[in-house]
Design an enzyme around this catalytic site. Structure first.
Site: not given
Length: 309
Positions: A189, A226
């Site tokens: 992420e 993500k």
């Protein structure tokens, strides 16, 4: 895709059902992973002010009650919520008398993930790298013992700096390799801050760096991504289709739920992994009927946006 194994409190068996759920299940991943720094804000949005607790333990008790209330709602099942990211202290606690990750999978068919990062370094070269993660191997062993399918770790991009973004993504994949060595699936992420003036340019650089790192993985190594909802729809489609990517999920990043859903629905193959947008409108003061109604409407809206593409 390789099979992964869970040990400890779970039987030793391939969790192919979890792999199928994550790679092709219809729905989204709930982010229930507020950590120490973000918990007071999450509680405040839930209607619990800081003067309602006087210690860190009490604070974590209250946030666990909120998360448990969400997880125990009949609407929170694998039919629309394919996975959930948990904070370490949630992993160590119980829901309905079972370890949290065990309850999520066995009772709700929601695949559990663990947030493993320990916060961010100060900004440098347009990015905030992750702080060191002391005892990472021990944490990952505990995650495997607890039946976690994978992990999540967040760093931040605040400017379209080629060198900064390269360092950010490189750090993410260095840790990802350690995670995969334990048989867990890492959610990488590198969040792009939604308010920066050069967001689109940063996303161009990020896409290239992610592709370069993904191309360097072995054929038995798979990750999830993500990512912040991009300025250009389907900007990350090549990553969605990359053979080393199990799934691309999107963070809400500060967009309210309506805006996040609208942006998400324009990105084919990307599903939500919302935190604030998931709990928006929920309150400790709501009775069970009102709470369930709000949560049900929220889940439905995020699910619809996730499967729109």
């Amino acid at each position: 895709m390789p099979l992964f194994f869970a040990i400890g409190m779970f039987p030793l068996m391939p969790n192919q059902n979890q792999i199928d759920q994550i790679t092709s299940g219809l729905g989204f991943i709930a982010a229930l992973d507020q950590s120490g720094g973000s918990t007071p804000k999450a509680l405040k949005l839930y209607g619990i002010e800081e003067d309602a607790y006087s210690s860190e333990d009490q604070m974590y008790d209250l946030i666990h009650e909120m998360r448990s209330r969400i997880a125990l709602s009949p609407e929170f099942t694998g039919d629309k919520v394919i996975g959930a990211i948990l904070f370490e202290k949630t992993m160590e606690r119980e829901i309905a008398g079972k370890p949290a990750s065990q309850y999520l999978w066995e009772d709700s068919r929601v695949v559990p993930f663990l947030k493993i990062d320990k916060g961010l370094e100060d900004e440098s070269d347009g990015v905030k790298l992750m702080k060191d993660i002391p005892g990472l191997d021990d944490l990952l062993r505990r995650a495997v013992d607890a039946g976690m399918f994978g992990t999540k770790m967040r760093s931040v991009i605040d400017a379209a700096s080629e060198s900064g973004i390269a360092a950010n993504v490189s750090q993410q994949f260095e840790v990802a390799r350690a995670i995969m060595a334990h048989g867990l699936v890492p959610i990488v992420e590198p969040e792009v801050t939604i308010s920066i003036a050069d967001k689109a340019q940063a996303e161009d650089i990020l896409r290239g760096e992610l592709a370069r790192q993904l191309d360097g993985l072995n054929s038995d190594q798979n990750v999830m991504l993500k990512l912040t909802l991009p300025e250009t729809p389907n900007h990350y489609k090549a990553l969605v289709d990359h053979p080393r990517v199990m799934r691309v999920v999107a963070l809400s990043g500060g967009y309210d739920r309506s805006e996040a859903n609208a942006r998400l629905s324009k990105n084919s193959g990307v599903v939500a992994s919302f935190s604030r947008a998931l709990t928006e409108g929920l309150s400790a003061g709501q009775d069970d009927a009102a709470f369930r109604k709000t949560l049900s409407e929220t889940i439905d809206s995020i699910y619809t946006a996730s499967v729109a593409g």
